[in-house]
Scaffold this motif. Sequence first.
Motif, mmCIF file in Angstrom:
data_model
loop_
_atom_site.group_PDB
_atom_site.id
_atom_site.type_symbol
_atom_site.label_atom_id
_atom_site.label_comp_id
_atom_site.label_asym_id
_atom_site.label_seq_id
_atom_site.Cartn_x
_atom_site.Cartn_y
_atom_site.Cartn_z
ATOM 1 N N LYS A 1 2.923 16.758 -3.124
ATOM 2 C CA LYS A 1 3.673 16.218 -4.256
ATOM 3 C C LYS A 1 4.990 15.607 -3.779
ATOM 4 O O LYS A 1 5.366 14.518 -4.210
ATOM 5 N N LEU A 2 5.666 16.313 -2.891
ATOM 6 C CA LEU A 2 6.932 15.817 -2.356
ATOM 7 C C LEU A 2 6.723 14.532 -1.559
ATOM 8 O O LEU A 2 7.480 13.567 -1.691
ATOM 9 N N GLY A 3 5.673 14.488 -0.750
ATOM 10 C CA GLY A 3 5.369 13.292 0.042
ATOM 11 C C GLY A 3 5.041 12.097 -0.822
ATOM 12 O O GLY A 3 5.487 10.974 -0.561
ATOM 13 N N ILE A 4 4.275 12.316 -1.876
ATOM 14 C CA ILE A 4 3.909 11.237 -2.797
ATOM 15 C C ILE A 4 5.156 10.721 -3.511
ATOM 16 O O ILE A 4 5.384 9.519 -3.591
ATOM 17 N N ARG A 5 5.967 11.639 -4.015
ATOM 18 C CA ARG A 5 7.202 11.237 -4.706
ATOM 19 C C ARG A 5 8.143 10.480 -3.766
ATOM 20 O O ARG A 5 8.736 9.473 -4.161
ATOM 21 N N SER A 6 8.286 10.972 -2.550
ATOM 22 C CA SER A 6 9.182 10.328 -1.581
ATOM 23 C C SER A 6 8.725 8.913 -1.268
ATOM 24 O O SER A 6 9.544 7.985 -1.203
ATOM 25 N N LEU A 7 7.427 8.746 -1.063
ATOM 26 C CA LEU A 7 6.898 7.419 -0.779
ATOM 27 C C LEU A 7 7.120 6.499 -1.973
ATOM 28 O O LEU A 7 7.557 5.356 -1.806
ATOM 29 N N TRP A 8 6.858 6.977 -3.179
ATOM 30 C CA TRP A 8 7.063 6.136 -4.356
ATOM 31 C C TRP A 8 8.530 5.772 -4.527
ATOM 32 O O TRP A 8 8.860 4.636 -4.856
ATOM 33 N N GLN A 9 9.429 6.709 -4.303
ATOM 34 C CA GLN A 9 10.859 6.419 -4.423
ATOM 35 C C GLN A 9 11.275 5.349 -3.440
ATOM 36 O O GLN A 9 12.045 4.429 -3.789
ATOM 37 N N ALA A 10 10.771 5.419 -2.215
ATOM 38 C CA ALA A 10 11.115 4.412 -1.197
ATOM 39 C C ALA A 10 10.571 3.040 -1.598
ATOM 40 O O ALA A 10 11.278 2.024 -1.491
ATOM 41 N N ILE A 11 9.343 2.996 -2.067
ATOM 42 C CA ILE A 11 8.734 1.725 -2.453
ATOM 43 C C ILE A 11 9.427 1.135 -3.676
ATOM 44 O O ILE A 11 9.759 -0.053 -3.704
ATOM 45 N N SER A 12 9.687 1.957 -4.677
ATOM 46 C CA SER A 12 10.325 1.438 -5.895
ATOM 47 C C SER A 12 11.763 0.985 -5.610
ATOM 48 O O SER A 12 12.214 0.012 -6.201
ATOM 49 N N ALA A 13 12.441 1.646 -4.694
ATOM 50 C CA ALA A 13 13.797 1.196 -4.312
ATOM 51 C C ALA A 13 13.727 -0.149 -3.621
ATOM 52 O O ALA A 13 14.551 -1.041 -3.887
ATOM 53 N N ASP A 14 12.748 -0.324 -2.737
ATOM 54 C CA ASP A 14 12.577 -1.612 -2.053
ATOM 55 C C ASP A 14 12.256 -2.725 -3.049
ATOM 56 O O ASP A 14 12.787 -3.826 -2.943
ATOM 57 N N ILE A 15 11.413 -2.437 -3.990
ATOM 58 C CA ILE A 15 11.031 -3.431 -4.990
ATOM 59 C C ILE A 15 12.258 -3.851 -5.799
ATOM 60 O O ILE A 15 12.470 -5.019 -6.052
ATOM 61 N N GLY A 16 13.067 -2.871 -6.188
ATOM 62 C CA GLY A 16 14.270 -3.176 -6.955
ATOM 63 C C GLY A 16 15.236 -4.068 -6.212
ATOM 64 O O GLY A 16 15.890 -4.923 -6.797
ATOM 65 N N ARG A 17 15.311 -3.902 -4.902
ATOM 66 C CA ARG A 17 16.198 -4.758 -4.101
ATOM 67 C C ARG A 17 15.633 -6.155 -3.934
ATOM 68 O O ARG A 17 16.390 -7.116 -3.790
ATOM 69 N N GLU A 18 14.318 -6.279 -3.924
ATOM 70 C CA GLU A 18 13.680 -7.572 -3.649
ATOM 71 C C GLU A 18 13.577 -8.467 -4.881
ATOM 72 O O GLU A 18 13.486 -9.675 -4.768
ATOM 73 N N LEU A 19 13.532 -7.873 -6.074
ATOM 74 C CA LEU A 19 13.364 -8.676 -7.290
ATOM 75 C C LEU A 19 14.689 -9.088 -7.879
ATOM 76 O O LEU A 19 15.703 -8.579 -7.688
ATOM 77 N N PHE B 1 -1.116 9.725 0.677
ATOM 78 C CA PHE B 1 -0.059 9.457 -0.304
ATOM 79 C C PHE B 1 -0.180 8.031 -0.844
ATOM 80 O O PHE B 1 -0.072 7.798 -2.044
ATOM 81 N N ALA B 2 -0.407 7.086 0.059
ATOM 82 C CA ALA B 2 -0.523 5.684 -0.351
ATOM 83 C C ALA B 2 -1.732 5.477 -1.253
ATOM 84 O O ALA B 2 -1.635 4.810 -2.284
ATOM 85 N N SER B 3 -2.871 6.041 -0.896
ATOM 86 C CA SER B 3 -4.069 5.840 -1.714
ATOM 87 C C SER B 3 -3.925 6.538 -3.066
ATOM 88 O O SER B 3 -4.394 6.017 -4.086
ATOM 89 N N TYR B 4 -3.269 7.685 -3.105
ATOM 90 C CA TYR B 4 -3.027 8.382 -4.366
ATOM 91 C C TYR B 4 -2.180 7.505 -5.289
ATOM 92 O O TYR B 4 -2.494 7.332 -6.467
ATOM 93 N N LEU B 5 -1.119 6.935 -4.734
ATOM 94 C CA LEU B 5 -0.243 6.071 -5.517
ATOM 95 C C LEU B 5 -0.929 4.781 -5.942
ATOM 96 O O LEU B 5 -0.656 4.262 -7.031
ATOM 97 N N LEU B 6 -1.813 4.253 -5.110
ATOM 98 C CA LEU B 6 -2.547 3.030 -5.466
ATOM 99 C C LEU B 6 -3.292 3.204 -6.787
ATOM 100 O O LEU B 6 -3.312 2.293 -7.615
ATOM 101 N N GLY B 7 -3.899 4.355 -6.980
ATOM 102 C CA GLY B 7 -4.613 4.607 -8.220
ATOM 103 C C GLY B 7 -3.691 4.558 -9.423
ATOM 104 O O GLY B 7 -4.008 3.934 -10.449
#
Length: 94
Positions: free
Chosen positions: A76-94, A32-38
């Motif tokens: 697909k669900l795993g990739i989306r879930s990981l991206w949602q978690a990362i994007s939520a973290d980014i939004g809190r940090e910026l 999931f992480a490597s897919y999203l990295l691309g």
Amino acid sequence: MTAFDQAADKAYQTLTDIEISADAGDDDKRFFASYLLGHVSLIAADGGESAESLTRRVNESLDDAFAVDRLSDQDKLGIRSLWQAISADIGREL
């Protein structure tokens, strides 16, 4: 450095950390992480203005890719879930 660049850097670093540190038995998370990295890398190269635009563009990119990729619904669900978690973290940090 724009908020977009900061968000892209944070997303890239987080995904790289996940890819490197995933447990040996957690191949799905590593995939999931490597897919999203691309996706993040391609979108980051185009630049943007805000962290929200990064999140929106990655989601759009995933929509386009999922329409043609032969991934399982679980992947697909795993990739989306990981991206949602990362994007939520980014939004809190910026």
